[in-house]
Design a protein around this motif. Sequence first.
Motif, PDB file in Angstrom:
ATOM      1  N   ASP A 366      -0.120 -36.987 -17.380  1.00 16.80           N
ATOM      2  CA  ASP A 366       0.245 -38.031 -18.340  1.00 16.80           C
ATOM      3  C   ASP A 366      -0.466 -37.923 -19.687  1.00 16.80           C
ATOM      4  O   ASP A 366      -0.061 -38.591 -20.644  1.00 16.80           O
ATOM      5  N   ASP A 367      -1.519 -37.129 -19.765  1.00 12.37           N
ATOM      6  CA  ASP A 367      -2.358 -37.163 -20.966  1.00 12.37           C
ATOM      7  C   ASP A 367      -2.342 -35.866 -21.754  1.00 12.37           C
ATOM      8  O   ASP A 367      -3.243 -35.614 -22.554  1.00 12.37           O
ATOM      9  N   GLY A 368      -1.329 -35.040 -21.561  1.00 13.11           N
ATOM     10  CA  GLY A 368      -1.306 -33.746 -22.227  1.00 13.11           C
ATOM     11  C   GLY A 368      -1.368 -33.834 -23.745  1.00 13.11           C
ATOM     12  O   GLY A 368      -2.114 -33.085 -24.392  1.00 13.11           O
ATOM     13  N   THR A 369      -0.606 -34.759 -24.326  1.00  6.71           N
ATOM     14  CA  THR A 369      -0.595 -34.892 -25.787  1.00  6.71           C
ATOM     15  C   THR A 369      -1.962 -35.306 -26.302  1.00  6.71           C
ATOM     16  O   THR A 369      -2.470 -34.752 -27.294  1.00  6.71           O
ATOM     17  N   ALA A 370      -2.579 -36.280 -25.637  1.00  5.42           N
ATOM     18  CA  ALA A 370      -3.906 -36.733 -26.059  1.00  5.42           C
ATOM     19  C   ALA A 370      -4.936 -35.630 -25.902  1.00  5.42           C
ATOM     20  O   ALA A 370      -5.798 -35.430 -26.774  1.00  5.42           O
ATOM     21  N   LEU A 371      -4.872 -34.893 -24.809  1.00  2.00           N
ATOM     22  CA  LEU A 371      -5.822 -33.800 -24.597  1.00  2.00           C
ATOM     23  C   LEU A 371      -5.680 -32.745 -25.688  1.00  2.00           C
ATOM     24  O   LEU A 371      -6.673 -32.226 -26.205  1.00  2.00           O
ATOM     25  N   GLY A 372      -4.440 -32.420 -26.022  1.00  4.20           N
ATOM     26  CA  GLY A 372      -4.225 -31.442 -27.074  1.00  4.20           C
ATOM     27  C   GLY A 372      -4.817 -31.892 -28.398  1.00  4.20           C
ATOM     28  O   GLY A 372      -5.458 -31.109 -29.110  1.00  4.20           O
ATOM     29  N   ALA A 373      -4.621 -33.164 -28.736  1.00  2.00           N
ATOM     30  CA  ALA A 373      -5.152 -33.685 -29.991  1.00  2.00           C
ATOM     31  C   ALA A 373      -6.674 -33.698 -29.995  1.00  2.00           C
ATOM     32  O   ALA A 373      -7.315 -33.343 -30.999  1.00  2.00           O
ATOM     33  N   LEU A 374      -7.279 -34.094 -28.877  1.00  2.00           N
ATOM     34  CA  LEU A 374      -8.743 -34.131 -28.792  1.00  2.00           C
ATOM     35  C   LEU A 374      -9.343 -32.732 -28.913  1.00  2.00           C
ATOM     36  O   LEU A 374     -10.340 -32.529 -29.610  1.00  2.00           O
ATOM     37  N   VAL A 375      -8.737 -31.778 -28.241  1.00  2.00           N
ATOM     38  CA  VAL A 375      -9.246 -30.410 -28.283  1.00  2.00           C
ATOM     39  C   VAL A 375      -9.049 -29.810 -29.668  1.00  2.00           C
ATOM     40  O   VAL A 375      -9.952 -29.154 -30.213  1.00  2.00           O
ATOM     41  N   ASP A 376      -7.884 -30.027 -30.260  1.00  2.00           N
ATOM     42  CA  ASP A 376      -7.629 -29.494 -31.597  1.00  2.00           C
ATOM     43  C   ASP A 376      -8.642 -30.034 -32.611  1.00  2.00           C
ATOM     44  O   ASP A 376      -9.077 -29.318 -33.518  1.00  2.00           O
ATOM     45  N   ALA A 377      -8.995 -31.306 -32.457  1.00  2.00           N
ATOM     46  CA  ALA A 377      -9.941 -31.928 -33.384  1.00  2.00           C
ATOM     47  C   ALA A 377     -11.387 -31.606 -33.042  1.00  2.00           C
ATOM     48  O   ALA A 377     -12.289 -31.925 -33.828  1.00  2.00           O
ATOM     49  N   GLN A 378     -11.621 -30.987 -31.882  1.00  2.00           N
ATOM     50  CA  GLN A 378     -12.987 -30.789 -31.390  1.00  2.00           C
ATOM     51  C   GLN A 378     -13.754 -32.108 -31.548  1.00  2.00           C
ATOM     52  O   GLN A 378     -14.819 -32.177 -32.157  1.00  2.00           O
ATOM     53  N   ALA A 379     -13.171 -33.137 -30.950  1.00  2.00           N
ATOM     54  CA  ALA A 379     -13.622 -34.508 -31.153  1.00  2.00           C
ATOM     55  C   ALA A 379     -15.080 -34.697 -30.756  1.00  2.00           C
ATOM     56  O   ALA A 379     -15.565 -34.105 -29.786  1.00  2.00           O
TER      57      ALA A 379
END
Length: 395
Positions: A366-379
């Motif tokens: 369910d969280d693929g989009t959020a995970l992608g955004a977090l990883v891309d941002a190196q949050a």
Amino acid sequence: MAEPQRIVIVGTGLAGASAAGALRDRGYGGKITMFGTEHHRPYELPALSKDVLLGKADEPAWVHESSFYADNEIELQLGVSVLELRPGDHSIVDSDGAVRSYDRLLLATGSRPRVLPGAQGHVLRTIDDSLALKSNLREGRHVVIVGAGWIGCEVASAARTHGCRVTVVDPLAEPLVRVLGPEMGRMFRGLHEEHGVEFKLGTGVAGFSPSGVRLDDGTELLPDVTVLAVGATPRLELAEAAGLELADGGVAVDATLRTSAPDVFAAGDIAAHDHPRYDGRVRVEHWANAKDQGTYVAGPLLGVDEPYQKSPYFFTDQYDLGMEYRGLADPSDEVVVRGDLAKREFIAFWLRDGRLRAAMNVNMWDDGTALGALVDAQATVTAKQLQEADLGSLA
């Protein structure tokens, strides 16, 4: 920069075929010629160690329909290799002896399976390799797999599904430990052991004989089938002979996948990419990287200078476990688990200096989009936030 009239693509794998398709999608009307050593039209590799080995498919996923290349006036030279690249005069020499000129060239030569000295057994890189191995995965047969990386683990899963007895040998302490670290490696080992796989870890191969595999602890295994899954070697011979700069095990490319030679680009397994998001170069040997870099490089081939910035991504399916991994971590990074590790329904995060480097979702989708955004941002996040907060709000 003037639009090129002739583009040559060396390699008919996913990266090369994706580039050819993207060039036409961008409206490029010049000549495209592709060279590949295989006699099959371009196909994707993931199914070779998954659906094909499992018997769910008898062919791979083709990158394009068979009519695509003719319909789009892409000259597909199958079974023809490029023997020499001459950047100085913008030409190549093929295995038929023909000299062909280019305005821009893409190297997408991919990798070949790494082999051990004296090794005898199956490797897995092509559709022919996969079909040959599948024909030998029969109930009751003993399969020895040398190597506990992604290919080794996926072959073990397929072999057990066919009712084979399976032994996996690796000199490291856990499967997949170089990529995922010891905790996640133990999780994958437990998965396979529950399905009857025997591991001989911390043990290397001393040699091979016509009848067996000798281990360095003195054990001799006598399998019906031997599989060599000890990694892959990028095909760099053409680039090296042409004098292209090499780095980090591949062809050195800048942020837009340009090599050190004028008008020569590289994508896929061989590209050691000066990635804007990471320190140093990144070279990735996974399906998504070949597809995404191939699609992207159509832009630079036509003069677009925006850098390639996608984070690495790969996936695996083993038994009832499905997994997606995004980002690029070091196994020594701090690992944070959200969910139930014992049930294999969780998300693992890799943190370094308070920044998110990678995330792996296992049987949670369910969280693929959020995970992608977090990883891309190196949050910048805490372990507590990753375990308890809504991931969408963090992204």
